[in-house]
Enzyme design. Structure first.
Site, PDB file in Angstrom:
ATOM      1  N   LYS A 135      37.060  29.877  32.059  1.00  0.00           N
ATOM      2  CA  LYS A 135      35.906  29.650  31.168  1.00  0.00           C
ATOM      3  C   LYS A 135      36.369  29.377  29.727  1.00  0.00           C
ATOM      4  O   LYS A 135      35.925  28.430  29.093  1.00  0.00           O
ATOM      5  CB  LYS A 135      34.965  30.877  31.165  1.00  0.00           C
ATOM      6  N   ARG A 165      25.840  37.369  31.115  1.00  0.00           N
ATOM      7  CA  ARG A 165      26.655  37.986  32.150  1.00  0.00           C
ATOM      8  C   ARG A 165      25.840  38.930  33.030  1.00  0.00           C
ATOM      9  O   ARG A 165      26.374  39.522  33.963  1.00  0.00           O
ATOM     10  CB  ARG A 165      27.728  38.790  31.445  1.00  0.00           C
ATOM     11  N   ARG A 181      48.838  35.382  31.844  1.00  0.00           N
ATOM     12  CA  ARG A 181      48.108  34.867  30.675  1.00  0.00           C
ATOM     13  C   ARG A 181      48.629  35.496  29.383  1.00  0.00           C
ATOM     14  O   ARG A 181      48.908  36.679  29.309  1.00  0.00           O
ATOM     15  CB  ARG A 181      46.617  35.173  30.810  1.00  0.00           C
ATOM     16  N   ARG A 237      46.390  40.632  26.838  1.00  0.00           N
ATOM     17  CA  ARG A 237      45.174  41.398  26.546  1.00  0.00           C
ATOM     18  C   ARG A 237      45.256  42.819  27.089  1.00  0.00           C
ATOM     19  O   ARG A 237      45.905  43.069  28.099  1.00  0.00           O
ATOM     20  CB  ARG A 237      43.963  40.673  27.150  1.00  0.00           C
ATOM     21  N   ARG A 296      37.138  44.752  36.705  1.00  0.00           N
ATOM     22  CA  ARG A 296      36.418  43.602  36.131  1.00  0.00           C
ATOM     23  C   ARG A 296      35.915  42.682  37.244  1.00  0.00           C
ATOM     24  O   ARG A 296      34.795  42.162  37.179  1.00  0.00           O
ATOM     25  CB  ARG A 296      37.334  42.826  35.172  1.00  0.00           C
TER      26      ARG A 296
HETATM   27  P1  AP5 Z   1      40.926  31.726  30.913  1.00  0.00           P
HETATM   28  O1  AP5 Z   1      40.418  30.416  30.397  1.00  0.00           O
HETATM   29  O2  AP5 Z   1      41.463  32.727  29.936  1.00  0.00           O
HETATM   30  O3  AP5 Z   1      39.852  32.388  31.903  1.00  0.00           O
HETATM   31  P2  AP5 Z   1      38.458  33.110  31.580  1.00  0.00           P
HETATM   32  O4  AP5 Z   1      37.526  32.735  32.682  1.00  0.00           O
HETATM   33  O5  AP5 Z   1      38.033  32.814  30.171  1.00  0.00           O
HETATM   34  O6  AP5 Z   1      38.933  34.610  31.774  1.00  0.00           O
HETATM   35  P3  AP5 Z   1      38.600  35.947  30.981  1.00  0.00           P
HETATM   36  O7  AP5 Z   1      39.550  36.984  31.544  1.00  0.00           O
HETATM   37  O8  AP5 Z   1      38.647  35.722  29.496  1.00  0.00           O
HETATM   38  O9  AP5 Z   1      37.169  36.217  31.436  1.00  0.00           O
HETATM   39  P4  AP5 Z   1      36.415  37.531  31.395  1.00  0.00           P
HETATM   40  O10 AP5 Z   1      35.053  37.013  31.662  1.00  0.00           O
HETATM   41  O11 AP5 Z   1      36.899  38.616  32.264  1.00  0.00           O
HETATM   42  O12 AP5 Z   1      36.735  38.095  29.923  1.00  0.00           O
HETATM   43  P5  AP5 Z   1      35.889  38.174  28.579  1.00  0.00           P
HETATM   44  O13 AP5 Z   1      36.816  38.005  27.447  1.00  0.00           O
HETATM   45  O14 AP5 Z   1      34.669  37.318  28.641  1.00  0.00           O
HETATM   46  O15 AP5 Z   1      42.071  31.380  31.997  1.00  0.00           O
HETATM   47  C1  AP5 Z   1      42.783  32.411  32.637  1.00  0.00           C
HETATM   48  C2  AP5 Z   1      44.253  31.977  32.831  1.00  0.00           C
HETATM   49  O16 AP5 Z   1      44.292  30.894  33.766  1.00  0.00           O
HETATM   50  C3  AP5 Z   1      44.912  31.464  31.539  1.00  0.00           C
HETATM   51  O17 AP5 Z   1      46.250  31.905  31.506  1.00  0.00           O
HETATM   52  C4  AP5 Z   1      44.820  29.945  31.658  1.00  0.00           C
HETATM   53  O18 AP5 Z   1      45.898  29.315  30.984  1.00  0.00           O
HETATM   54  C5  AP5 Z   1      44.885  29.729  33.181  1.00  0.00           C
HETATM   55  N1  AP5 Z   1      44.079  28.600  33.650  1.00  0.00           N
HETATM   56  C6  AP5 Z   1      42.840  28.236  33.213  1.00  0.00           C
HETATM   57  N2  AP5 Z   1      42.394  27.167  33.890  1.00  0.00           N
HETATM   58  C7  AP5 Z   1      43.363  26.855  34.792  1.00  0.00           C
HETATM   59  C8  AP5 Z   1      43.474  25.837  35.801  1.00  0.00           C
HETATM   60  N3  AP5 Z   1      42.498  24.933  36.026  1.00  0.00           N
HETATM   61  N4  AP5 Z   1      44.586  25.800  36.569  1.00  0.00           N
HETATM   62  C9  AP5 Z   1      45.591  26.717  36.353  1.00  0.00           C
HETATM   63  N5  AP5 Z   1      45.535  27.706  35.406  1.00  0.00           N
HETATM   64  C10 AP5 Z   1      44.433  27.775  34.642  1.00  0.00           C
HETATM   65  O19 AP5 Z   1      35.347  39.685  28.630  1.00  0.00           O
HETATM   66  C11 AP5 Z   1      36.199  40.798  28.415  1.00  0.00           C
HETATM   67  C12 AP5 Z   1      35.376  42.080  28.367  1.00  0.00           C
HETATM   68  O20 AP5 Z   1      34.440  42.020  27.271  1.00  0.00           O
HETATM   69  C13 AP5 Z   1      34.512  42.344  29.612  1.00  0.00           C
HETATM   70  O21 AP5 Z   1      35.227  43.011  30.622  1.00  0.00           O
HETATM   71  C14 AP5 Z   1      33.380  43.216  29.008  1.00  0.00           C
HETATM   72  O22 AP5 Z   1      33.805  44.548  28.828  1.00  0.00           O
HETATM   73  C15 AP5 Z   1      33.179  42.604  27.622  1.00  0.00           C
HETATM   74  N6  AP5 Z   1      32.149  41.534  27.612  1.00  0.00           N
HETATM   75  C16 AP5 Z   1      32.331  40.235  27.261  1.00  0.00           C
HETATM   76  N7  AP5 Z   1      31.187  39.557  27.340  1.00  0.00           N
HETATM   77  C17 AP5 Z   1      30.225  40.448  27.733  1.00  0.00           C
HETATM   78  C18 AP5 Z   1      28.830  40.326  28.013  1.00  0.00           C
HETATM   79  N8  AP5 Z   1      28.184  39.131  27.890  1.00  0.00           N
HETATM   80  N9  AP5 Z   1      28.170  41.416  28.428  1.00  0.00           N
HETATM   81  C19 AP5 Z   1      28.794  42.617  28.538  1.00  0.00           C
HETATM   82  N10 AP5 Z   1      30.128  42.800  28.293  1.00  0.00           N
HETATM   83  C20 AP5 Z   1      30.834  41.714  27.892  1.00  0.00           C
END
Ligand code: AP5
Length: 225
Positions: free
Chosen positions: A14, A89, A128, A161, A172
Site C-alpha cells: 500500500k 481500516r 523491509r 519498524r 497484525r
Molecule cells: P509496503 O509498501 O511497506 O506495504 P504496506 O502494505 O504499506 O505495509 P504496512 O506494513 O505499512 O501496512 P500496515 O497496514 O500493517 O501498516 P501501517 O503503517 O498502516 O511494502 C512492504 C514491503 O514489500 C516493502 O519492503 C516493499 O519494498 C515490498 N514491496 C512492495 N510492493 C512489492 C511488490 N509488488 N513486489 C515485491 N515487493 C514489494 O499501520 C501500522 C500500525 O498503525 C497498525 O498496526 C495500527 O496499530 C496503526 N494504524 C495505522 N492505521 C490505522 C487505522 N486506520 N486504524 C487503526 N490503527 C491504525
C-alpha cells in the site's frame, strides 16, 4: 482530482504504491501509519496513546484515528485529492469517511485491493527497511537502497519498524483478517472495489492501478462535457 483508497494486508505494498501514485498523479500520499509513527517519535499526546496498541499489532481506537485523519484531510494539499494508505481500516472508519465525503459533496473514485498471499507477506516484511525522515520504503532483497542502509532520496540511515517482530506481524495479520477484511465486501457493495494481484512487481502493480485511476478520470471528464 482523484480520491483513492489502497486496501490490503500488512506488507501488501500500500505504502509503496501510494507513494508512486503521489509522484505519478500529483496527489498526496496520506498514510495513517506514518502519521501515527511521527506522533510517537515526537512524543505527542496522540503518540503516547497510540504506541501501546501499535506495539501489540492492534488497531488504535477509531476515535483517535478519526480525529487525526479529519485534521489531515482538511489540509490544503488534500483538497486536490489523495491516495489513502492504511485508512479506513474498520467499517466504522469507512462509514465516517463516507459521511465526511457526502457532507462535502464528494465521493471516492476507487478502492484498490492489493492481493498478496501470507508467505510472500512474511518474506517482504522481514526484509523491509524504511526511512524515518521521508518515509521511503525499501526491500533489502529485491529493492535495496543504492548505498547500504542509507535512504536514496534524503541520505538518512534506514531503520526496521518496531512492529516487524514475528509475533507482532502475526497479530497484525490476524487483526487485518478480523477487522479490515470486511471492508472488501463493504466497498464491493458500493461498486468501488478493484482487485489487483499485488505480486506482479512494483511497476506492473502501478501500471494496473494507474489504468484504473486514469480511466476513472477520463470518464468523469467525458460526463462533464
Ligand atoms: P509496503 O509498501 O511497506 O506495504 P504496506 O502494505 O504499506 O505495509 P504496512 O506494513 O505499512 O501496512 P500496515 O497496514 O500493517 O501498516 P501501517 O503503517 O498502516 O511494502 C512492504 C514491503 O514489500 C516493502 O519492503 C516493499 O519494498 C515490498 N514491496 C512492495 N510492493 C512489492 C511488490 N509488488 N513486489 C515485491 N515487493 C514489494 O499501520 C501500522 C500500525 O498503525 C497498525 O498496526 C495500527 O496499530 C496503526 N494504524 C495505522 N492505521 C490505522 C487505522 N486506520 N486504524 C487503526 N490503527 C491504525
Amino acid at each position: 482530482m482523484m480520491r483513492v483508497v489502497l486496501l490490503g494486508p500488512p506488507g501488501s505494498g500500500k505504502g509503496t504504491q501510494a507513494s508512486a501514485l503521489e509522484r505519478r498523479e500529483g496527489i498526496p500520499h496520506i498514510a495513517s501509519g506514518d502519521l501515527l509513527r511521527a506522533n510517537v517519535r515526537e512524543n505527542t499526546g496522540l503518540g503516547r496513546q497510540a504506541k501501546p496498541y501499535m506495539d501489540r499489532g492492534e488497531l488504535v481506537p477509531d476515535d483517535l484515528i478519526l480525529e487525526m485523519m479529519a485534521k489531515r484531510l482538511s489540509e490544503p494539499d488534500a483538497q486536490k485529492g489523495y491516495a489513502l494508505d492504511g485508512f479506513p481500516r474498520t467499517v466504522a472508519q469507512a462509514e465516517a469517511l463516507g459521511e465526511r465525503l457526502e457532507g462535502l459533496g464528494q465521493r471516492l473514485d476507487a478502492v484498490i485491493y492489493l492481493e498478496v498471499p501470507g508467505a510472500e507477506i512474511l518474506r517482504r516484511l522481514s526484509g523491509r527497511r524504511v526511512c524515518p525522515s521521508c518515509n521511503a520504503i525499501y526491500q533489502m532483497d529485491t529493492m535495496p537502497p543504492k548505498k547500504d542502509e542509507i535512504c536514496d532520496r534524503c541520505g538518512t540511515a534506514l531503520v526496521q519498524r518496531d512492529d516487524e517482530k514475528p509475533d507482532v506481524v502475526g497479530r497484525r495479520l490476524q487483526v487485518y483478517a478480523e477487522q479490515t477484511e470486511p471492508l472488501l465486501q463493504y466497498y464491493r457493495k458500493e461498486g468501488l472495489l478493484h482487485e489487483i494481484n499485488g505480486t506482479i512487481g512494483v511497476d506492473n502493480v502501478l501500471a494496473a492501478i494507474s489504468g484504473i485511476v486514469e480511466g476513472k478520470a477520463a470518464s468523469r471528464e467525458e460526463q462533464c462535457l
